[in-house]
Write a protein that holds these residues in place. Sequence first.
Motif, PDB file in Angstrom:
ATOM      1  N   VAL A  11     -39.807  87.326 -18.088  1.00  0.00           N
ATOM      2  CA  VAL A  11     -38.459  87.521 -18.708  1.00  0.00           C
ATOM      3  C   VAL A  11     -38.726  87.396 -20.231  1.00  0.00           C
ATOM      4  O   VAL A  11     -38.281  88.263 -21.041  1.00  0.00           O
ATOM      5  N   ILE A  12     -39.462  86.560 -20.714  1.00  0.00           N
ATOM      6  CA  ILE A  12     -39.896  86.405 -22.193  1.00  0.00           C
ATOM      7  C   ILE A  12     -40.604  87.543 -22.488  1.00  0.00           C
ATOM      8  O   ILE A  12     -40.208  88.112 -23.557  1.00  0.00           O
ATOM      9  N   MET A  13     -41.596  88.159 -21.783  1.00  0.00           N
ATOM     10  CA  MET A  13     -42.295  89.379 -22.351  1.00  0.00           C
ATOM     11  C   MET A  13     -41.164  90.448 -22.314  1.00  0.00           C
ATOM     12  O   MET A  13     -41.429  91.071 -23.188  1.00  0.00           O
ATOM     13  N   GLN A  14     -40.441  90.568 -21.738  1.00  0.00           N
ATOM     14  CA  GLN A  14     -39.739  91.959 -21.388  1.00  0.00           C
ATOM     15  C   GLN A  14     -38.454  91.839 -22.482  1.00  0.00           C
ATOM     16  O   GLN A  14     -38.292  92.698 -23.288  1.00  0.00           O
ATOM     17  N   SER A  74     -43.856  93.375 -29.483  1.00  0.00           N
ATOM     18  CA  SER A  74     -44.551  93.231 -28.295  1.00  0.00           C
ATOM     19  C   SER A  74     -45.370  92.014 -28.296  1.00  0.00           C
ATOM     20  O   SER A  74     -46.165  91.728 -29.255  1.00  0.00           O
ATOM     21  N   ILE A  75     -45.060  90.995 -27.194  1.00  0.00           N
ATOM     22  CA  ILE A  75     -46.012  89.725 -27.427  1.00  0.00           C
ATOM     23  C   ILE A  75     -46.848  89.829 -26.253  1.00  0.00           C
ATOM     24  O   ILE A  75     -46.898  90.418 -25.412  1.00  0.00           O
ATOM     25  N   SER A  76     -48.042  88.796 -26.642  1.00  0.00           N
ATOM     26  CA  SER A  76     -49.035  88.653 -25.684  1.00  0.00           C
ATOM     27  C   SER A  76     -48.600  87.559 -24.589  1.00  0.00           C
ATOM     28  O   SER A  76     -47.659  87.187 -24.935  1.00  0.00           O
ATOM     29  N   VAL A  95     -46.785  82.261 -23.042  1.00  0.00           N
ATOM     30  CA  VAL A  95     -46.761  80.949 -22.693  1.00  0.00           C
ATOM     31  C   VAL A  95     -46.509  79.707 -23.675  1.00  0.00           C
ATOM     32  O   VAL A  95     -45.828  78.678 -23.391  1.00  0.00           O
ATOM     33  N   LYS A  96     -47.028  80.158 -24.834  1.00  0.00           N
ATOM     34  CA  LYS A  96     -46.483  79.004 -25.945  1.00  0.00           C
ATOM     35  C   LYS A  96     -45.041  79.082 -26.137  1.00  0.00           C
ATOM     36  O   LYS A  96     -44.289  78.072 -26.176  1.00  0.00           O
ATOM     37  N   GLU A  97     -44.188  80.308 -26.042  1.00  0.00           N
ATOM     38  CA  GLU A  97     -42.810  80.086 -26.132  1.00  0.00           C
ATOM     39  C   GLU A  97     -42.359  79.304 -24.900  1.00  0.00           C
ATOM     40  O   GLU A  97     -41.479  78.530 -24.751  1.00  0.00           O
TER      41      GLU A  97
END
Length: 88
Positions: free
Chosen positions: A11-14, A22-24, A29-31
């Motif tokens: 969900v965070i990545m989407q 776009s985040i890795s 994971v950091k978020e």
Amino acid sequence: VVTNPLSRLEVIMQTSKISGKSISVVEAVKEMITDSAQFGLRGIFRGQGIGIFKAIISLSLFHEGRHFMQDAFKQYNINHGYFDPSLA
């Protein structure tokens, strides 16, 4: 328990792509770690209530649909003489 944090990462990545960036996986994971620090264990499972509710509805509809189809096929077979209920 294991898939909920993975679902949270998804969900965070989407949602980060919606805002145009776009985040890795590492940034996601950091978020998630930041959410955990701010909200505790609840931060990892944030947003899962609606997912569980959706799964319950989906599985219920699937189950009821399966029963409906089973009854419909059985009645079709009885009507066409392919199945004799007295033998079952």
